[in-house]
Design an enzyme around this catalytic site. Structure first.
Site, short mmCIF file in Angstrom:
data_model
loop_
_atom_site.label_atom_id
_atom_site.label_comp_id
_atom_site.label_asym_id
_atom_site.label_seq_id
_atom_site.Cartn_x
_atom_site.Cartn_y
_atom_site.Cartn_z
N HIS A 1 -2.43 -2.46 -9.79
CA HIS A 1 -3.42 -1.89 -8.87
C HIS A 1 -4.66 -2.76 -8.87
CE1 HIS A 1 -5.94 1.10 -6.88
NE2 HIS A 1 -4.81 1.65 -6.51
N HIS B 1 0.87 -1.19 0.00
CA HIS B 1 0.00 0.00 0.00
C HIS B 1 0.91 1.23 0.00
CE1 HIS B 1 -3.48 2.38 0.60
NE2 HIS B 1 -3.82 2.07 1.83
N ASP C 1 2.64 5.40 -6.88
CA ASP C 1 3.91 5.32 -6.14
C ASP C 1 5.14 5.23 -7.04
OD1 ASP C 1 2.89 5.41 -3.53
OD2 ASP C 1 2.17 3.37 -3.75
N1 CMC Z 1 4.77 -7.03 -10.33
C1 CMC Z 1 4.67 -8.24 -10.93
N2 CMC Z 1 3.52 -8.92 -11.04
C2 CMC Z 1 2.42 -8.35 -10.51
C3 CMC Z 1 2.45 -7.10 -9.88
C4 CMC Z 1 3.67 -6.44 -9.80
N3 CMC Z 1 3.78 -5.23 -9.20
N4 CMC Z 1 1.21 -6.78 -9.44
C5 CMC Z 1 0.43 -7.81 -9.78
N5 CMC Z 1 1.15 -8.75 -10.45
C6 CMC Z 1 0.66 -9.99 -11.04
C7 CMC Z 1 0.40 -11.04 -9.97
O1 CMC Z 1 1.54 -11.83 -9.76
C8 CMC Z 1 -0.76 -11.79 -10.57
O2 CMC Z 1 -0.24 -12.64 -11.58
P1 CMC Z 1 -0.87 -14.12 -11.80
O3 CMC Z 1 -2.28 -13.84 -12.29
O4 CMC Z 1 0.01 -14.77 -12.79
O5 CMC Z 1 -0.85 -14.79 -10.45
C9 CMC Z 1 -1.58 -10.72 -11.31
O6 CMC Z 1 -0.62 -9.70 -11.63
C10 CMC Z 1 -2.69 -10.13 -10.44
O7 CMC Z 1 -2.10 -9.63 -9.22
P2 CMC Z 1 -2.80 -9.65 -7.81
O8 CMC Z 1 -1.74 -9.74 -6.76
O9 CMC Z 1 -3.91 -10.66 -7.81
O10 CMC Z 1 -3.47 -8.22 -7.80
P3 CMC Z 1 -4.04 -7.46 -6.55
O11 CMC Z 1 -5.16 -6.65 -7.04
O12 CMC Z 1 -4.31 -8.41 -5.44
O13 CMC Z 1 -2.80 -6.56 -6.10
C11 CMC Z 1 -1.32 -4.77 -5.80
C12 CMC Z 1 -2.71 -5.21 -6.31
C13 CMC Z 1 -1.22 -3.25 -5.89
C14 CMC Z 1 -1.16 -5.17 -4.34
C15 CMC Z 1 -0.23 -5.44 -6.68
O14 CMC Z 1 -0.37 -5.00 -8.02
C16 CMC Z 1 1.19 -5.15 -6.18
O15 CMC Z 1 1.69 -5.87 -5.32
N6 CMC Z 1 1.86 -4.07 -6.71
C17 CMC Z 1 3.16 -3.70 -6.19
C18 CMC Z 1 3.00 -2.88 -4.92
C19 CMC Z 1 2.50 -1.49 -5.21
O16 CMC Z 1 2.99 -0.81 -6.10
N7 CMC Z 1 1.54 -1.03 -4.40
C20 CMC Z 1 0.99 0.32 -4.51
C21 CMC Z 1 -0.43 0.33 -4.94
S1 CMC Z 1 -1.00 1.97 -5.46
C22 CMC Z 1 -0.93 2.97 -4.04
C23 CMC Z 1 -1.84 2.51 -2.96
O17 CMC Z 1 -3.06 2.58 -3.11
O18 CMC Z 1 -1.33 2.18 -1.91
#
Ligand code: CMC
Length: 446
Positions: A324, A285, A380
């Protein structure tokens, strides 16, 4: 056994279906059919409870780990269209607010639903500014932290500690009390943040200067040394104000949900804000901005980017600042921040990590892994580069997110409190553990 009814009744002699705002569910265990009303594209989870396999059955629930498809509330605060990359506060596009508004005006909008008149803005600014000082005992409390304490840990503790200074904050259903705690929280967040920063440097605390704007006063408390009056660089003052606007709210994210959930127990708003700040601290986050900078440092050079992306695709790492839950398109905040970075770099010099960030973005946006998963830069990705250029250490990055998000948290908290449908938040579980068994004395256990 009752036969299932068709979902939509055919009109006489015709195959044409009549449109009805309802959902028909057939339970194949019993053959029974249920018609559930649809309102705003949603069914009520409690309407599922009538679906039972037998009269003794508890009734149907929905299973939704991480709330990926569950609406928690009705809200009038922030609108996001994740597919189109749209963000609006109270209906106003984020691009217009970033261009024309100030953080304090935006905070007023989030909290009150409308942009203020000139007199309302003056009054609101006056009250927030009058509440920037913190009790001297909080200074002593901050002094107790080790010199390398993470400032987010200090913030969580100090915000929670504020609740012990304002007993009137417990009066959460009193509008005047809520207003006062709002001035206090929004006024004191920059002071706590700046004091946490000065503590880590071993520098004396710089007190608020109420002649200055909200962002200029924050810069004053951070960076003032021996000068009689601190004067912020106007480009940096405006850049910080815009960053604050962009971070002010983002509907039902992890920390807003923490604020609503903890607040639903009817605890005071300082305790709920401490919980929301803790939620924001995590690397998925608000802590992601800190992780992005560490990642760029780790990559080290533009030529190392392809190898790093390969490791991400291999599941070894996440590309921080990418992806996201809601945006499946470019985060509109990231677009504004990327443009703004140039203005800051003109004053402070170009951040050498920018080239690495641009190369990461270029490769990722062309790569099938990221394209098929709709992973774009989020808010971010570029903020860390700006914060670093402005002189902030990486540990302060999530704090710079928490300061402006406070207005969004309070708006979400207040909306929850005044919503007659809300109660204490209490999800259900599907128990998968051991069935009832008897206690075994320790000497008889294998
Ligand atoms: N790098 C590589 N792969 C990713 C990433 C990433 N940053 N984000 C998602 N994926 C992949 C994930 O591995 C999954 O692949 P598969 O379908 O093969 O298993 C697919 O994309 C869907 O990901 P998810 O984890 O199910 O998506 P989510 O909606 O649960 O997670 C998130 C959203 C923001 C936590 C995630 O994208 C992430 O970890 N991003 C990196 C951390 C980040 O930048 N966070 C800031 C968010 S914006 C500011 C805020 O609101 O805080």
């Amino acid at each position: 056994m009752a036969m299932p009814r068709p979902a939509a009744q055919p009109t006489t002699g015709e195959t044409k279906t009549m449109s009805r705002d309802s959902l028909t569910i057939t339970d194949n265990r019993t053959g029974k059919t249920y018609e559930l009303p649809i309102t705003n594209g949603t069914i009520r989870a409690m309407d599922l409870r009538q679906i039972k396999a037998d009269p003794g059955d508890f009734g149907m629930m929905s299973y939704d780990p991480a709330f990926t498809n569950t609406a928690l509330c009705h809200s009038k605060i922030t609108f996001i269209d994740g597919d189109k990359g749209v963000l609006q506060y109270r209906g106003y596009p984020i691009e217009e607010l970033a261009e024309r508004s100030s953080y304090l005006e935006t905070a007023y909008l989030l909290l009150n639903g409308e942009l203020p008149s000139k007199a309302q803005l003056e009054e609101w600014t006056y009250h927030v500014t009058q509440h920037t000082f913190i009790h001297e005992s909080i200074k002593k409390f901050l002094d107790g932290f080790h010199y390398d304490a993470h400032p987010m840990g200090m913030m969580i503790s100090a915000i929670g500690a504020l609740s012990t200074f304002y007993a009137d904050a417990k009066d959460i259903f009193n509008e005047a009390s809520r207003r006062k705690q709002t001035w206090r929280l929004i006024g004191k967040m920059p002071t706590l943040a700046a004091f946490a920063y000065r503590h880590s440097l071993g520098m004396p605390y710089a007190y608020p200067d109420n002649d200055l704007s909200y962002p200029a006063n924050f810069l004053n408390m951070l960076f003032k040394t021996t000068e009689a009056k601190y004067r912020a660089n106007p480009v940096l003052e405006r850049a910080l104000d815009i960053l604050f606007i962009l971070h002010a709210d983002h509907e039902q994210n992890c920390s807003a949900n923490a604020m609503r959930c903890v607040g639903s127990s009817q605890v005071d708003p300082y305790s709920a804000t401490a919980a929301a700040t803790a939620a924001l601290y995590g690397p998925l986050h608000g802590g992601a901005n800190e992780e992005v900078l560490r990642m760029l440092l780790d990559i080290g050079s533009v030529s190392n980017v392809p190898a790093y992306i390969k490791r991400v695709k291999g599941g070894e790492k996440r590309l921080m600042g990418f992806g996201h839950r809601i945006y499946k398109n470019y985060d509109p905040r990231a677009r504004i921040i990327k443009r703004m970075a140039d203005e800051v770099f003109e004053v402070m010099g170009r951040n050498p990590l920018l080239n690495i960030a641009l190369e990461v973005e270029r490769i990722a946006l062309e790569d099938d892994y990221f394209v098929t998963r709709k992973l774009y830069p989020n808010v971010d990705f570029y903020t860390g580069l700006i914060y670093q250029s402005m002189g902030f250490p990486v540990t302060m990055f999530p704090v710079l997110f928490a300061i402006p998000r406070t207005s969004g948290w309070i708006a979400q908290w207040q909306e929850m409190l005044l919503d007659a449908e809300q109660k204490i938040a209490r999800p259900r579980q599907i128990y998968m553990g051991a069935a009832k068994r008897s206690y075994v004395p320790i000497e008889q256990r294998s």
